[in-house]
Design a protein around this motif. Sequence first.
Motif, PDB file in Angstrom:
ATOM      1  N   VAL A 109      25.439  20.355 -19.441  1.00 63.82           N
ATOM      2  CA  VAL A 109      26.495  20.779 -18.761  1.00 63.82           C
ATOM      3  C   VAL A 109      25.988  20.715 -17.114  1.00 63.82           C
ATOM      4  N   SER A 110      26.760  20.354 -16.272  1.00 61.80           N
ATOM      5  CA  SER A 110      26.388  20.414 -14.827  1.00 61.80           C
ATOM      6  C   SER A 110      27.804  20.691 -13.985  1.00 61.80           C
ATOM      7  N   PHE A 111      27.386  21.125 -12.548  1.00 64.02           N
ATOM      8  CA  PHE A 111      28.738  21.235 -11.808  1.00 64.02           C
ATOM      9  C   PHE A 111      28.490  20.788 -10.352  1.00 64.02           C
ATOM     10  N   TYR A 112      29.488  20.105  -9.846  1.00 59.96           N
ATOM     11  CA  TYR A 112      29.543  19.376  -8.405  1.00 59.96           C
ATOM     12  C   TYR A 112      30.715  19.564  -7.857  1.00 59.96           C
ATOM     13  N   ASP A 113      30.724  19.169  -6.467  1.00 64.62           N
ATOM     14  CA  ASP A 113      31.937  19.429  -5.815  1.00 64.62           C
ATOM     15  C   ASP A 113      32.902  18.216  -5.856  1.00 64.62           C
ATOM     16  N   TYR A 114      32.244  17.117  -5.984  1.00 67.68           N
ATOM     17  CA  TYR A 114      32.813  15.856  -6.236  1.00 67.68           C
ATOM     18  C   TYR A 114      32.495  15.029  -7.528  1.00 67.68           C
ATOM     19  N   ILE A 115      33.256  14.765  -8.291  1.00 64.07           N
ATOM     20  CA  ILE A 115      32.847  13.802  -9.587  1.00 64.07           C
ATOM     21  C   ILE A 115      33.671  12.383  -9.235  1.00 64.07           C
ATOM     22  N   ILE A 116      32.759  11.202  -9.113  1.00 69.03           N
ATOM     23  CA  ILE A 116      33.419  10.021  -8.910  1.00 69.03           C
ATOM     24  C   ILE A 116      32.996   9.104 -10.199  1.00 69.03           C
ATOM     25  N   ILE A 117      34.032   8.639 -10.843  1.00 69.78           N
ATOM     26  CA  ILE A 117      34.113   7.825 -12.101  1.00 69.78           C
ATOM     27  C   ILE A 117      34.107   6.248 -11.701  1.00 69.78           C
ATOM     28  N   GLY A 118      33.058   5.692 -11.730  1.00 71.30           N
ATOM     29  CA  GLY A 118      32.865   4.355 -11.378  1.00 71.30           C
ATOM     30  C   GLY A 118      32.055   4.328 -10.101  1.00 71.30           C
ATOM     31  N   GLY A 119      30.892   3.649 -10.372  1.00 70.53           N
ATOM     32  CA  GLY A 119      30.193   3.349  -9.217  1.00 70.53           C
ATOM     33  C   GLY A 119      30.045   1.640  -8.514  1.00 70.53           C
ATOM     34  N   GLY A 120      31.496   1.255  -8.262  1.00 74.31           N
ATOM     35  CA  GLY A 120      31.652   0.026  -8.064  1.00 74.31           C
ATOM     36  C   GLY A 120      31.666   0.165  -6.221  1.00 74.31           C
ATOM     37  N   THR A 121      32.513  -0.803  -5.927  1.00 74.55           N
ATOM     38  CA  THR A 121      32.690  -1.047  -4.479  1.00 74.55           C
ATOM     39  C   THR A 121      33.086   0.114  -3.513  1.00 74.55           C
ATOM     40  N   ALA A 122      34.138   0.789  -4.117  1.00 77.57           N
ATOM     41  CA  ALA A 122      34.941   1.902  -3.752  1.00 77.57           C
ATOM     42  C   ALA A 122      33.983   3.289  -3.986  1.00 77.57           C
ATOM     43  N   GLY A 123      33.562   3.190  -5.328  1.00 71.87           N
ATOM     44  CA  GLY A 123      32.673   4.446  -5.680  1.00 71.87           C
ATOM     45  C   GLY A 123      31.484   4.826  -4.848  1.00 71.87           C
ATOM     46  N   CYS A 124      30.671   3.626  -4.541  1.00 68.28           N
ATOM     47  CA  CYS A 124      29.146   3.864  -4.123  1.00 68.28           C
ATOM     48  C   CYS A 124      29.687   4.307  -2.650  1.00 68.28           C
ATOM     49  N   LEU A 125      30.517   3.688  -1.949  1.00 65.76           N
ATOM     50  CA  LEU A 125      30.831   4.038  -0.484  1.00 65.76           C
ATOM     51  C   LEU A 125      31.311   5.259  -0.475  1.00 65.76           C
ATOM     52  N   LEU A 126      32.212   5.889  -1.200  1.00 64.12           N
ATOM     53  CA  LEU A 126      32.816   7.128  -1.112  1.00 64.12           C
ATOM     54  C   LEU A 126      31.849   8.208  -1.444  1.00 64.12           C
ATOM     55  N   ALA A 127      30.772   7.769  -2.277  1.00 61.20           N
ATOM     56  CA  ALA A 127      29.784   8.884  -2.876  1.00 61.20           C
ATOM     57  C   ALA A 127      28.630   9.261  -1.686  1.00 61.20           C
ATOM     58  N   ALA A 128      28.364   7.919  -0.923  1.00 63.42           N
ATOM     59  CA  ALA A 128      27.665   8.080   0.067  1.00 63.42           C
ATOM     60  C   ALA A 128      27.995   9.067   1.328  1.00 63.42           C
ATOM     61  N   THR A 129      29.247   8.717   1.377  1.00 63.62           N
ATOM     62  CA  THR A 129      29.939   9.601   2.669  1.00 63.62           C
ATOM     63  C   THR A 129      30.101  11.044   2.253  1.00 63.62           C
ATOM     64  N   LEU A 130      30.816  11.250   0.946  1.00 59.66           N
ATOM     65  CA  LEU A 130      30.923  12.772   0.712  1.00 59.66           C
ATOM     66  C   LEU A 130      29.607  13.426   0.574  1.00 59.66           C
ATOM     67  N   SER A 131      28.496  12.810   0.085  1.00 54.13           N
ATOM     68  CA  SER A 131      27.229  13.559  -0.115  1.00 54.13           C
ATOM     69  C   SER A 131      26.603  14.296   1.331  1.00 54.13           C
ATOM     70  N   ARG A 132      27.238  13.683   2.347  1.00 52.31           N
ATOM     71  CA  ARG A 132      26.840  14.705   3.523  1.00 52.31           C
ATOM     72  C   ARG A 132      27.163  15.864   3.656  1.00 52.31           C
ATOM     73  N   ASN A 133      28.238  16.403   3.218  1.00 49.88           N
ATOM     74  CA  ASN A 133      28.697  17.724   3.142  1.00 49.88           C
ATOM     75  C   ASN A 133      29.090  18.313   1.791  1.00 49.88           C
ATOM     76  N   ALA A 134      28.707  17.644   0.790  1.00 49.91           N
ATOM     77  CA  ALA A 134      29.054  18.112  -0.672  1.00 49.91           C
ATOM     78  C   ALA A 134      28.122  17.666  -1.541  1.00 49.91           C
ATOM     79  N   THR A 135      28.086  18.280  -2.861  1.00 55.23           N
ATOM     80  CA  THR A 135      27.242  17.676  -3.913  1.00 55.23           C
ATOM     81  C   THR A 135      28.251  16.674  -4.737  1.00 55.23           C
TER      82      THR A 135
END
Length: 386
Positions: free
Chosen positions: A47-73
Amino acid sequence: MGLRYAWSSWRVLLLVFVAEFAFHGFTYGEKASNYNFIQEATSAPIVSFYDYIIIGGGTAGCLLAATLSRNATVLVLEREGSPYVNKTKIRIENTLSTLTDTSPDSFSEAFISEDGVVNIRPRVLGGGTVINAGFYSRAETFFLKQNGLDEALAKDSYEWVERKLVSKPVVLQWQSAVKDGLLEVGVLPYNGFTYDHIIGTKIGGSIFDENGNRHTAADLLEYADPNSIKVYLHAVVQKITFTTKVGLRPKAQGVIFYDAQGVRHMALLKNGSMSEIVSSAGAIGSPQLLLLSGIGPALQLEALGIKVVLNQAIVGQGMADNPLNGLIIPSPVPVELSLVTSVGITKFGYDIEFASGFDFSALSIAQSPANFNQILHALIILLIES
């Protein structure tokens, strides 16, 4: 808390759809391929907890994850592996063999639509940018205006992506001849080298560098804060879970996923007003996941024995294939290896693209004449989905 659906495409130019969230001037020097935050899902806690959970590490997922990680988990769940485990597979000379390799551990997965159309989709961190033809172009200006996107912010976001991924290609004899031919038949004007998507003939960008190395959306994870992000590989999401109260719309609260050993894990959203689950699992994967989670046409879900969370008639509907035509011309002499570089963008709404120098005889599927259509279709996919 909430749920969002991010449309992911093979076209690199569509990075702008999520790039409006990009931050600028924020970078980490370590290469994404060496990041310790990219791990097998077998190492994930139950069990784990995060601010954002992104399902799929494709073109959109990688970009969005890199951006959101600046201010959130941020947690990214990718159903397959990493392109960094075998970098020779993503070199330019191996493009066709990588695209047509649909063995269990490959980066490509074959499927057939209900209309009988054979196709291939990516299954790897970085998504379609790992297997496509590597052509890069920005979206048309009218598209930004039509969708209410900030043009200045979009421009900054393009440049954010381009700094990591895109190069000016070296134009040799074949692609020079292509350019001249397009101009001769009237695909005018000549716009030179440009990332802009404008009518006429142009030299576009490439995610292959001058040494033939492919740069994928996974490289954008170099922008991420390594202390705020976790990427789990071979993490198969079974469904999104929701809280439901009478009279209120359901709220996404977490996901259930399984690792490569079949162990069940649960990732939950933290109790924040901005916490969200983003489904960026592709045009097939995201609707499938929503249906498995109980969001979709009620009658269809009930017939499959799936509890209805939200009756949403359009989920899984309206899929369509792009019309295309392809032509392969055998050459009696060796031709330089090139992917899409010189492109004709017509006023009729279609593009003309070329590649050269691929050796079909080197492919294992080429040994049988019955597989010729598979080879032809794979090459057409390579060009059209670039």
